[in-house]
Design an enzyme around this catalytic site. Structure first.
Site, mmCIF file in Angstrom:
data_model
loop_
_atom_site.group_PDB
_atom_site.id
_atom_site.type_symbol
_atom_site.label_atom_id
_atom_site.label_comp_id
_atom_site.label_asym_id
_atom_site.label_seq_id
_atom_site.Cartn_x
_atom_site.Cartn_y
_atom_site.Cartn_z
ATOM 1 N N HIS A 1 -2.405 -1.388 -4.388
ATOM 2 C CA HIS A 1 -3.856 -1.454 -4.553
ATOM 3 C C HIS A 1 -4.426 -0.045 -4.485
ATOM 4 O O HIS A 1 -3.723 0.905 -4.145
ATOM 5 C CB HIS A 1 -4.509 -2.376 -3.513
ATOM 6 C CG HIS A 1 -4.358 -1.913 -2.095
ATOM 7 N ND1 HIS A 1 -4.858 -2.597 -1.017
ATOM 8 C CD2 HIS A 1 -3.754 -0.816 -1.556
ATOM 9 C CE1 HIS A 1 -4.576 -1.967 0.103
ATOM 10 N NE2 HIS A 1 -3.915 -0.885 -0.201
ATOM 11 N N SER B 1 0.835 -1.193 0.000
ATOM 12 C CA SER B 1 0.000 0.000 0.000
ATOM 13 C C SER B 1 0.879 1.256 0.000
ATOM 14 O O SER B 1 1.700 1.434 -0.893
ATOM 15 C CB SER B 1 -0.957 -0.041 1.197
ATOM 16 O OG SER B 1 -1.932 0.970 1.122
#
EC number: 3.4.21.92
Length: 277
Positions: free
Chosen positions: A178, A153
């Site tokens: 993501h 992330s």
């Protein structure tokens, strides 16, 4: 004050007012101390174990010999002297404030020497990660990023934000990208405002990844639609990092040992099949 008052009534007003003893004792019936049973002992043990697990981790202390005697540092302060910044654990506002302060301090010491940032993070708050990212781009120092363990992330964004050619990973790390996630509650208008804001953050993150990986926005959008896990070699091909290292340069070596991509063996040529009549 009435010294000598006990809840069990064994000694009540024992000093100045002994006549009050029987009256007060009637209001405080004798209580036995709780007996220690197996259940109580197990409950106490579980409570102590939970307290120990919630305690802060111990930070090693490094003691150095100087001309003026001994000097003690905690391990992170000692690493800071070597221009090493550690981004470990979830990224929140407190972690961001510490990392930003260290980056600004190292720039004040020298704006030409490189800064080494070691990342082992599952991600965290987007705004906190962007605060670190903007500081990395703001200062003049070249920044070497190192992935140890995982960079997921916002951790992967900080890994990719290092100086080109100075973004590294160890061979068994994992990298994940993501799209941002979040939630909203309240009135319908408030939820619509929050949804619009998270869509703006999504496009902003896509542009940052596209800038540092040299990938097109279409490729970034497709890759970040869901959780995309990568090995260091896959992240290198994607453009998130530049080198996968085994160990630093040893004596007599100019460059560190790199993980080389295994060559793909060519498939054996098929024998021609005779034509059938």
């Amino acid at each position: 004050m009435w010294p000598g008052i006990l809840v069990g009534g064994a000694r009540v007003a024992s000093c100045r007012y002994p006549a009050l003893g029987p009256r007060l004792a009637a209001h405080f019936p004798a209580q036995r101390p709780p007996q220690r049973t197996l259940q109580n002992g197990l409950a106490l043990q579980r409570c102590l174990h939970a307290t120990a697990t919630r305690a802060l981790p111990l930070i090693p202390i490094v003691v150095e010999q100087t001309g003026r005697g001994e000097r003690a540092y905690d391990i992170y302060s000692r690493l800071l002297r070597e221009r090493i910044v550690c981004v470990m654990g979830p990224i929140d506002d407190s972690v961001a404030s510490l990392v930003i302060a260290q980056l600004l301090f190292l720039q004040s010491e020298s704006n030409k020497k490189p800064i080494h940032m070691y990342i082992n993070s599952p991600g965290g708050v987007v705004t906190a990660g962007l605060a670190i990212y903007d500081t990395m781009q703001y200062i003049l120092n070249p920044i070497c990023t190192w992935c140890v363990g995982q960079a997921a992330s916002m951790g992967s964004l900080l890994l990719a934000a290092g100086t080109p050619g100075m973004r590294h990973s160890l061979p068994n790390s994992r990298i994940m990208i993501h799209q941002p996630s979040g939630g909203a509650r309240g009135q319908a208008t408030d939820i619509a405002i929050q949804a619009e804001e998270i869509m703006k953050l999504k496009k902003q993150l896509y542009n940052i990844y596209a800038k540092h990986t040299k990938q097109s926005l279409q490729v970034i959008e497709s890759a970040m639609e869901r959780d995309r896990y990568m090995s260091p070699m896959e992240a290198q091909e994607f453009g998130i990092l530049d080198k996968v290292l085994v160990h630093p340069p040893q004596d007599g070596e100019d460059e560190p040992t790199l993980v080389q991509k295994e060559p793909v063996e060519a498939a054996p040529a098929a024998e021609p099949v005779p034509a059938s009549t």
